[in-house]
Structure formats: C-alpha cells, structure tokens
Design an enzyme around this catalytic site. Structure first.
Site, mmCIF file in Angstrom:
data_model
loop_
_atom_site.group_PDB
_atom_site.id
_atom_site.type_symbol
_atom_site.label_atom_id
_atom_site.label_comp_id
_atom_site.label_asym_id
_atom_site.label_seq_id
_atom_site.Cartn_x
_atom_site.Cartn_y
_atom_site.Cartn_z
ATOM 1 C CG HIS A 195 -19.013 14.896 -21.637
ATOM 2 N ND1 HIS A 195 -19.292 15.804 -22.196
ATOM 3 C CD2 HIS A 195 -18.028 14.401 -22.607
ATOM 4 C CE1 HIS A 195 -18.842 16.411 -23.180
ATOM 5 N NE2 HIS A 195 -17.999 15.444 -23.451
ATOM 6 C CB CYS A 209 -17.208 20.485 -30.175
ATOM 7 S SG CYS A 209 -17.647 19.211 -29.133
ATOM 8 C CG ASN A 228 -21.438 17.232 -33.606
ATOM 9 O OD1 ASN A 228 -20.719 16.324 -34.594
ATOM 10 N ND2 ASN A 228 -20.830 18.175 -33.187
HETATM 11 N N1 PLP Z 1 -17.673 13.125 -31.242
HETATM 12 C C1 PLP Z 1 -18.954 13.934 -31.468
HETATM 13 C C2 PLP Z 1 -19.900 13.697 -32.540
HETATM 14 C C3 PLP Z 1 -19.174 14.696 -30.449
HETATM 15 O O1 PLP Z 1 -20.365 15.599 -30.405
HETATM 16 C C4 PLP Z 1 -18.372 15.107 -29.444
HETATM 17 C C5 PLP Z 1 -18.271 16.290 -28.259
HETATM 18 O O2 PLP Z 1 -19.017 17.119 -28.591
HETATM 19 C C6 PLP Z 1 -16.857 14.297 -29.487
HETATM 20 C C7 PLP Z 1 -16.641 13.658 -30.467
HETATM 21 C C8 PLP Z 1 -15.565 14.577 -28.400
HETATM 22 O O3 PLP Z 1 -15.902 14.072 -27.354
HETATM 23 P P1 PLP Z 1 -15.297 14.328 -26.012
HETATM 24 O O4 PLP Z 1 -15.717 15.468 -25.520
HETATM 25 O O5 PLP Z 1 -15.659 13.094 -25.190
HETATM 26 O O6 PLP Z 1 -13.843 14.404 -26.435
#
Ligand code: PLP
Length: 375
Positions: free
Chosen positions: A201, A323, A149
């Site tokens: 989302h 995140c 990500n």
């Molecule tokens: N995994 C990856 C690779 C992400 O980019 C994200 C969110 O940024 C997540 C997991 C977490 O997802 P959620 O927001 O649905 O908990």
C-alpha cells in the site's frame, strides 16, 4: 483534497484496482486447486510474483507473499532467529527502525535475545563501522531499514551489510525497504541483504499485501503453519486479488522510477524554499534524504493542532509516523530533534501526483496556521 501523506499510504492506482477487480470477478479460483480456475489464479499470481521479484533484481522463487511489511519483518526476524538463533543470541539493529521491526526486537529480547540498537552519530548519520563494532560471533541477525519513514533519512544499508558480511558472513541481514521500494534504485544483490520486507500500500497497491524477499539458501521458519502455501513458509490461501493488485501497481511504476524521483526532488526543493520564509519553521530532513519525505518543525506549535488546522482546508499531512497514531516513537530524538521541535514535527510526503502548486498552498496555510493557532 491535497494529500501529502503518501508515506502513510498511497491511493491505489487504476491498474491495481483493475487487477483486484478482475481477480474478484472473473479469475477467483484458489491457486491451490487442481482445476482450470485454480491454475488461472496460480498463473496470475505467478505473474505478480515475477514482476515484484524483477523490480528487486531477484528471482520469483525468492518472493513470499504476506499480509504486509509488518508480517514480512516479523517473519524475517522471528523466522530467521528460529532457524539460526539457537546458539547465536544477539541481534543488531539501527535505533530508528519502524515499530514493525522495533517492537519485534523488544519481543525477541523478552524471549532471551540480546538486542543492540546502534544510533546515528552527532551529525545524524549512521556509520557502517558502528554496526560492525556492535556485531560479534554471537550475532545472528542484523536489521537496518533503507529509508526512515519519519524523516526520509537514507541509511547506508549496502555499505553496512557489505562491511559486516566481510567479517561475519554467517550473520543474516534484513532490511525494511518499505519506503525505498519503487522510489530509490534498490536491488537485493547490491544491498547484500538476505531478507527484505516490502509493502503494497506504499506503492499504490491495496492495503493488506506485502512480500518478503528471501535469498536462496537462507532458512526462515514459518510463523503460521497449515496448508503449506508459499513453500510452507507462510501457510494460508494467498490473497490473490491483493497480490495481483500489488503486481499491477509495481508494473506500472517501474518504468518511471527516475522521473518520479526527479519530480519528488523538485517538490522537496519547492517545499524547503516555501517554508524558508516562515519564522520558526525548520526542516528536519537532511539534504540527502529521500525526496519523498520531508519532516519539518512548525515553530513550536503542537503537531496535532497544525495537522487539524491544515485538515480544515483539505490538506492532509502526518504528525511523526502515521503508524504510531500520533505517539512519539523516539526516532526524531535519535536524529537530534527534541523538545518543542519534536512536539511540533510534521511529516509531508509526496507521490507522482503531487504538484508544486499544492506544496505552495500547503506552505501558505502552514504559515497562516502558525500565526493563528495557539499551542
Ligand atoms: N516499515 C515502514 C518503514 C513503514 O513505513 C511501514 C508503514 O508505515 C511499515 C513497515 C508497515 O507496513 P505495513 O502497513 O504493510 O504492515
């Protein structure tokens, strides 16, 4: 607004909004109720489950709805280790997992599991054989994300899972496919995955909904107990509006995976081209990354400063991973991006609505920002 932060979240699409609205106004029953209103909600949820399963080349019975990918990965890792990890106490993972996986592994370590994190080699690539060498008869789970990500790196999940399963068929395989779902052609079968985490989302559905794919025959013990919804694996009344929004978003994206990929590739090329003329800017994402995410370093200028400079023109990007709220996750270091290059890293991420014109404006303002801000 020029929104270039689609890896953090995406704008809900009209189909998703319409489905959420319908399920909150007309079709608001509890899917567990035995009357008509309950049945109608159940049918709408079944439809969403079918759409999402089919987009993953799976069957409806494989899909458990959750509150998002963070919960899906917690359920996958903790739930599979609860089911299979009494004797086998080792978990193997890539060293660049999202916090939802990585922090879960750290928690598992505290409860007595050995965690082995496999790094990319000096060329920034992961090699299946390195994961194979990390696995042994004591290994219960292997977890590896499909698309990183922060940088867009595509990890060789399919090849790694196949290699490991050939020698250790009993190892449970899990993949966080959040940044790959509806962007790359992935299927549960070809990935050789027992468990796959998805998030709504990131694909124009609302926040607060996700799914866990569970291969037939694989056991995952629940983290939440109660009314036995979702086959008892995830109790609690399902968020039918969000689930139906997720289904509607996936349904509307599905026919355009190839054309949207081509569009993202065009945007990535345009961005690489546009920043190649700016002194000191380097592109950190490799050529063969997912074209939806481009990570670049802004000539040693601190990410937050450039981010806020761009924001003053209505241009939204991310510094590293959204995140982690600006905290450095260590992922860039794993890919050989250190020091000032890491401190000045920006993540630009696209969706089908992004235009080449917007990319040009971004590059122009980035150039201006680098020349005008301090730090
Ligand atoms: N995994 C990856 C690779 C992400 O980019 C994200 C969110 O940024 C997540 C997991 C977490 O997802 P959620 O927001 O649905 O908990």
């Amino acid at each position: 607004m020029i929104y270039l932060d689609n890896a953090a979240t995406t704008k809900p699409c009209e189909a998703a909004i319409a489905a959420v609205t319908e399920m909150m106004t007309e079709n608001f029953g509890n899917p567990s109720s035995l009357h008509r209103a309950g049945l109608d909600a159940q049918l709408a949820m079944d439809k969403a489950r079918k759409i999402i399963a089919s987009a993953l080349g799976a069957d409806s019975s494989n899909i458990i709805f959750t509150s998002g990918a963070t919960e899906s990965s917690n359920l996958a890792i903790r739930g599979a280790c609860a089911a299979y990890g009494r004797k086998r106490r080792k978990i193997v993972a890539s060293s660049v997992e999202h916090a939802s996986v990585d922090e879960t592994l750290t928690a598992m370590e505290k409860s007595g599991f050995e965690i082995v994190r496999v790094s990319p080699r000096g060329d920034g690539k992961f090699y299946p054989v390195d994961f194979l060498n990390a696995c042994d008869d004591n290994t219960v789970l292997l977890t590896m994300m499909q698309v990183n990500n922060e940088t867009g790196h595509i990890l060789p999940v399919k090849e790694t899972f196949a290699t490991v399963k050939r020698k250790f068929p009993e190892i449970i395989t899990h993949s966080d496919c959040v940044q790959a779902f509806m962007k790359l052609n992935i299927s549960a079968k070809t990935l050789n995955a027992d468990l796959i985490s998805l998030s709504g989302h990131k694909v124009h559905a609302p926040k607060g909904v996700g799914a866990l794919y569970i291969k037939k025959g694989i056991r995952v013990l629940p983290l939440v107990t109660g009314g036995k919804q979702e086959k008892g694996i995830r109790s609690g009344t399902e968020s039918v509006p969000l689930i139906c929004g997720f289904g509607a978003a996936v349904e509307s994206l599905r026919p355009t995976i190839a054309s949207r990929y081509d569009h993202a590739a065009e945007l990535k090329n345009a961005l690489v081209d546009a920043v190649s003329g700016i002194d000191g800017v380097t592109v950190n994402s490799p050529e063969d990354s997912s074209p939806y995410i481009v990570n670049l370093s802004a000539a040693g200028k601190r990410s937050e400063i450039i981010l806020h400079y761009l924001e003053s023109f209505g241009i939204y990007v991310s510094s590293g991973s959204a995140c982690s709220k600006g905290q450095q996750s260590g992922v860039l270091g794993q890919f050989g991006i250190h020091g000032k290059s890491a401190d000045s890293a920006l993540r630009v991420s696209f969706c089908e609505d992004t235009t080449v014109e917007e990319i040009k404006i971004f590059a122009e303002k980035l150039h201006e920002g680098i020349n005008s801000v301090r730090g």
